[in-house]
Scaffold this motif. Structure first.
Motif, PDB file in Angstrom:
ATOM      1  N   GLY A 116       0.719  -0.945  -0.136  1.00 49.99           N
ATOM      2  CA  GLY A 116      -0.245   0.161  -0.058  1.00 49.99           C
ATOM      3  C   GLY A 116       0.872   0.917  -0.005  1.00 49.99           C
ATOM      4  O   GLY A 116       0.319   2.112  -0.572  1.00 49.99           O
ATOM      5  N   LEU A 117       1.863   1.081   0.836  1.00 47.65           N
ATOM      6  CA  LEU A 117       2.805   2.485   0.597  1.00 47.65           C
ATOM      7  C   LEU A 117       3.331   2.927  -0.004  1.00 47.65           C
ATOM      8  O   LEU A 117       3.479   3.919  -0.698  1.00 47.65           O
ATOM      9  N   LEU A 118       4.249   1.485  -1.014  1.00 48.40           N
ATOM     10  CA  LEU A 118       4.646   1.664  -2.751  1.00 48.40           C
ATOM     11  C   LEU A 118       3.624   2.466  -3.478  1.00 48.40           C
ATOM     12  O   LEU A 118       3.528   3.470  -4.629  1.00 48.40           O
ATOM     13  N   SER A 119       2.514   1.910  -3.403  1.00 53.23           N
ATOM     14  CA  SER A 119       1.304   2.495  -3.985  1.00 53.23           C
ATOM     15  C   SER A 119       1.038   4.615  -3.830  1.00 53.23           C
ATOM     16  O   SER A 119       0.813   4.333  -4.452  1.00 53.23           O
ATOM     17  N   ALA A 120       1.217   4.682  -2.804  1.00 50.77           N
ATOM     18  CA  ALA A 120       1.043   5.590  -2.228  1.00 50.77           C
ATOM     19  C   ALA A 120       1.511   6.306  -2.799  1.00 50.77           C
ATOM     20  O   ALA A 120       1.866   7.358  -3.481  1.00 50.77           O
ATOM     21  N   GLY A 245      13.042   6.811  -9.942  1.00 49.16           N
ATOM     22  CA  GLY A 245      14.323   5.606 -10.218  1.00 49.16           C
ATOM     23  C   GLY A 245      13.937   5.162  -9.129  1.00 49.16           C
ATOM     24  O   GLY A 245      14.127   3.871  -8.552  1.00 49.16           O
ATOM     25  N   SER A 246      14.444   5.511  -7.693  1.00 47.56           N
ATOM     26  CA  SER A 246      14.118   5.042  -6.575  1.00 47.56           C
ATOM     27  C   SER A 246      13.176   4.091  -6.387  1.00 47.56           C
ATOM     28  O   SER A 246      13.116   3.135  -5.426  1.00 47.56           O
ATOM     29  N   HIS A 247      12.085   5.185  -6.604  1.00 52.51           N
ATOM     30  CA  HIS A 247      10.595   4.108  -6.268  1.00 52.51           C
ATOM     31  C   HIS A 247      10.337   3.678  -7.232  1.00 52.51           C
ATOM     32  O   HIS A 247       9.983   2.012  -6.188  1.00 52.51           O
ATOM     33  N   LEU A 248      10.853   3.236  -8.225  1.00 46.38           N
ATOM     34  CA  LEU A 248      10.762   1.937  -9.155  1.00 46.38           C
ATOM     35  C   LEU A 248      11.540   0.768  -9.086  1.00 46.38           C
ATOM     36  O   LEU A 248      11.471  -0.658  -8.830  1.00 46.38           O
ATOM     37  N   LEU A 252      10.816  -2.740  -7.985  1.00 44.07           N
ATOM     38  CA  LEU A 252      11.038  -3.718  -8.679  1.00 44.07           C
ATOM     39  C   LEU A 252      11.275  -4.623  -7.295  1.00 44.07           C
ATOM     40  O   LEU A 252      11.215  -6.367  -7.677  1.00 44.07           O
ATOM     41  N   SER A 253      12.192  -4.091  -6.301  1.00 41.68           N
ATOM     42  CA  SER A 253      12.686  -5.574  -5.301  1.00 41.68           C
ATOM     43  C   SER A 253      11.766  -6.269  -4.546  1.00 41.68           C
ATOM     44  O   SER A 253      11.695  -7.588  -3.761  1.00 41.68           O
ATOM     45  N   PHE A 254      10.287  -5.384  -4.425  1.00 43.05           N
ATOM     46  CA  PHE A 254       9.708  -6.007  -3.582  1.00 43.05           C
ATOM     47  C   PHE A 254       8.134  -6.823  -4.551  1.00 43.05           C
ATOM     48  O   PHE A 254       8.096  -7.667  -3.820  1.00 43.05           O
TER      49      PHE A 254
END
Length: 315
Positions: A116-120, A245-248, A252-254
């Motif tokens: 959910g946080l990655l989505s936010a 970049g950081s978010h992408l 991917l790592s998750f």
């Protein structure tokens, strides 16, 4: 304990975690990289929290979400590794029934929170790139707090039935879990009753939580890429895309290890059990280690605040 495979019971007082079946003799060696990963995760995520708190320039929505992600990662990795190390080092395999259910809840709950946080954070990147002039208005502190609370409530409530369903099953086959932690289906398989409800609800949570998040993130980045390609110069496009970049990398790592572990668990019947368990450990332990590294290396504001800490210590 040796007769646990033949004892019949409906409410076990405890379960036995095997760790990584088939690799018992290598448990001590396997614990070394796990310890390194956990130490980096603890140090990195606490560093992120410290830097964001101390640096006023980082009091922005993206970094607030990053702090929530850091706390989630700390809880997620801590919910499995201490018990895992007790198994590997001291052969302490017993876990109380209620403790097992609690661990199950924390693992699945905080996995949902991370998604959910990655989505936010994808929403934050969308607003920052597609509506930059309205970013501070659309994502004011009160809105960020509401989004964080919504993500937390969704994760907590959607996972609540998982341990409840597991607690109502009659366990008459065995109390030995072929896993290194209390995972939903691994526990349910020990029951002598129909576990389709547990399995279907687990699938429902995966698709309704992580599935929806993946769709939301995908749509966000389609809109972001459309806005980036409309920029007039190549340098402007690269600079703008660099802010994602950081978010992408965190996405991917998750999602890649978790998706691979999910597919292997559901459809990889020919894959050895120890590979399944290793994959299940990797997708819970590696993202908490990688996230602070990714943001520390790729985010200039954090990097600029982090470097003086080491230079001062070295002088």
């Amino acid at each position: 304990m040796s007769d646990s495979n033949t004892i019949y019971f409906t409410s076990p007082s405890s379960f036995i975690l095997l760790g990584i079946p088939g690799l018992e003799t290598d448990h001590v060696w396997i614990s070394v990289p796990f310890c390194i990963v956990y130490a980096i995760a603890i140090l990195g995520n606490f560093t992120i929290l410290f830097i964001v708190k101390k640096e006023p320039r980082l009091h922005e929505p993206m970094y607030y979400f990053l702090c929530m992600l850091a706390i989630t990662d700390l809880v997620l990795s801590t919910s499995i590794l201490p018990k895992m190390l007790a198994i590997f080092w001291f052969n302490s395999r017993e876990i109380l029934f209620n403790t097992c259910l609690m661990q199950m809840y924390f693992i699945h709950c905080f996995t949902a929170l991370e998604s959910g946080l990655l989505s936010a954070m994808a929403l934050d990147r969308y607003v920052a790139i597609c509506h930059p002039l309205r970013h501070s208005t659309l994502l004011a502190n009160s809105v960020v707090a509401k989004i964080g609370l919504t993500v937390m409530l969704r994760g907590c409530t959607s996972i609540m039935p998982v341990p409840f369903l597991a607690s109502r099953l009659p366990y008459c086959r065995s109390n030995i879990i072929s896993h290194s932690y209390c995972e939903n289906i691994a526990v349910a398989k020990l029951a002598c009753a129909d576990i389709r409800v547990n399995s279907y609800y687990g699938l429902f949570v995966i698709f309704s939580v992580m599935g929806v998040d993946i769709i939301f993130i995908t749509v966000s980045y389609v809109l972001i890429l459309r806005a980036i390609f409309s920029l007039p110069t190549k340098n402007a496009r690269l600079k703008t895309f660099g802010t994602c970049g950081s978010h992408l990398c965190a996405i991917l790592s998750f999602y890649i290890p978790s998706l691979f572990s999910f597919l292997a668990h559901r459809f990889g019947h020919n894959i050895p059990l120890n590979v399944h368990i290793l994959l299940a450990n990797v997708y819970l332990l590696v993202p908490p280690m990688l996230n602070p590294i990714i943001y520390g290396v790729r985010t200039k504001q954090i990097r600029d605040r982090l470097l003086p800490l080491f230079t001062h210590k070295g002088t």
